[in-house]
Design a protein around this motif. Structure first.
Motif, mmCIF file in Angstrom:
data_model
loop_
_atom_site.group_PDB
_atom_site.id
_atom_site.type_symbol
_atom_site.label_atom_id
_atom_site.label_comp_id
_atom_site.label_asym_id
_atom_site.label_seq_id
_atom_site.Cartn_x
_atom_site.Cartn_y
_atom_site.Cartn_z
ATOM 1 N N ASP A 87 43.721 29.058 35.116
ATOM 2 C CA ASP A 87 44.903 29.614 36.113
ATOM 3 C C ASP A 87 44.472 31.015 36.154
ATOM 4 O O ASP A 87 44.067 31.700 34.844
ATOM 5 N N PHE A 88 44.521 31.658 37.184
ATOM 6 C CA PHE A 88 44.681 33.295 37.385
ATOM 7 C C PHE A 88 45.451 33.675 38.281
ATOM 8 O O PHE A 88 45.722 32.938 39.344
ATOM 9 N N VAL A 89 45.743 34.831 38.271
ATOM 10 C CA VAL A 89 46.339 35.535 39.549
ATOM 11 C C VAL A 89 45.680 36.714 39.956
ATOM 12 O O VAL A 89 45.142 37.410 39.439
ATOM 13 N N ARG A 90 45.917 37.034 41.427
ATOM 14 C CA ARG A 90 45.194 38.142 41.865
ATOM 15 C C ARG A 90 46.450 38.725 42.958
ATOM 16 O O ARG A 90 47.095 37.868 43.434
ATOM 17 N N GLY A 91 46.016 39.938 43.330
ATOM 18 C CA GLY A 91 46.882 40.470 44.283
ATOM 19 C C GLY A 91 48.242 41.002 43.561
ATOM 20 O O GLY A 91 48.532 40.867 42.353
#
Length: 262
Positions: A87-91
């Protein structure tokens, strides 16, 4: 269950904000893994756009999405030997994307999920696109009906418990028995894909709250691991909530033999 008997219908106008769940979810039971450090994956999204992920170390990756590039922190959990949920988040803000990758090193199969915000009828909503591939040329994760008919109890923490009832391949009912959403229940769209024996990717999207969830449901080891991604209208902010749970299969519905007749 006494808690359920004490509850009643809660109209949508009385539902709390989506952030009420933040304090009730416990700490992960499985540690993050560094097994992917120094490796890379190339996956196309649901629209055929190429996505490259280079795992530089145990917590940081570089990504290329079409013509865009960047770097993010990530978390990989080895749910079963050789099977990872990443899992990862961008923006930021409404441009935030939550990416979940389920990668089976044993077979090469990869499922890639990207959750994004969209505007619909003047509201911020979310949508999730899925793609399934196998760079090694083998089989991919296929849609599954194995959860249909099961009623499963999920313990996210000592104070947060839910039940799910899987009605068919694309519809389930959730009900909060204890916690910030106690008494709330709804029937929403879902989908499941089989990874291996008694291990499933499960997705759901909610029509009242802006919530998209992608997780692994492990019936063998009686746990789920995943994340929720959403938008809190009250606070005008994103919600990214990693979670895991202990689960118990309460029962499995078996219909009478004549249910398909007539």
């Amino acid at each position: 269950m006494a808690l359920a008997k004490d509850q009643d219908f809660v109209p949508e106008t009385e539902w709390p904000s989506v952030s009420v769940m933040l304090d009730g979810f416990g700490q992960p039971s499985l540690p993050p893994s560094d097994a992917l450090a120094g490796t890379s994956l190339r996956i196309d999204d649901e629209k055929g756009v190429s996505c490259d992920y280079a795992f530089r170390d145990a917590t940081s990756l570089e990504w290329t999405y079409g013509t865009s590039r960047g770097h993010s922190s990530y978390k990989a959990v080895e749910a079963r030997p050789g099977i990872f949920i990443i899992d990862f988040v961008r923006g930021e803000d409404l441009a935030t994307e939550s990416i979940t990758i389920i990668f089976d090193r044993n077979t090469g199969a990869v499922t890639h999920a990207i959750s994004r915000f969209v505007e619909a009828d003047g509201r911020v909503r979310a949508t999730t696109g899925f793609s399934h591939a196998n760079p090694e040329g083998g089989s991919v994760h296929e849609r599954s009906d194995a959860l249909v008919g099961k009623r499963i109890f999920y313990r996210y923490s000592d104070i947060e418990t839910y039940e799910h009832v899987y009605l068919n391949r694309g519809t389930f009912t959730w009900h909060c028995l204890r916690g910030g959403e106690a008494g709330l229940a709804d029937t929403d769209r879902c989908a499941a894909w089989q990874v291996t024996d008694d291990l499933f990717i499960f997705f759901w999207t909610e029509k009242v709250m802006t919530v998209e969830a992608v997780l692994l449901v492990d019936l063998k080891h009686q746990r789920s691991i995943g994340r929720m991604f959403g938008w809190d209208d009250t606070l005008a902010t994103t919600l990214v909530l990693p979670f895991d749970s202990r689960l118990s299969v309460l029962n499995t519905t078996v219909y009478p033999e004549d249910h398909t007749k007539g």
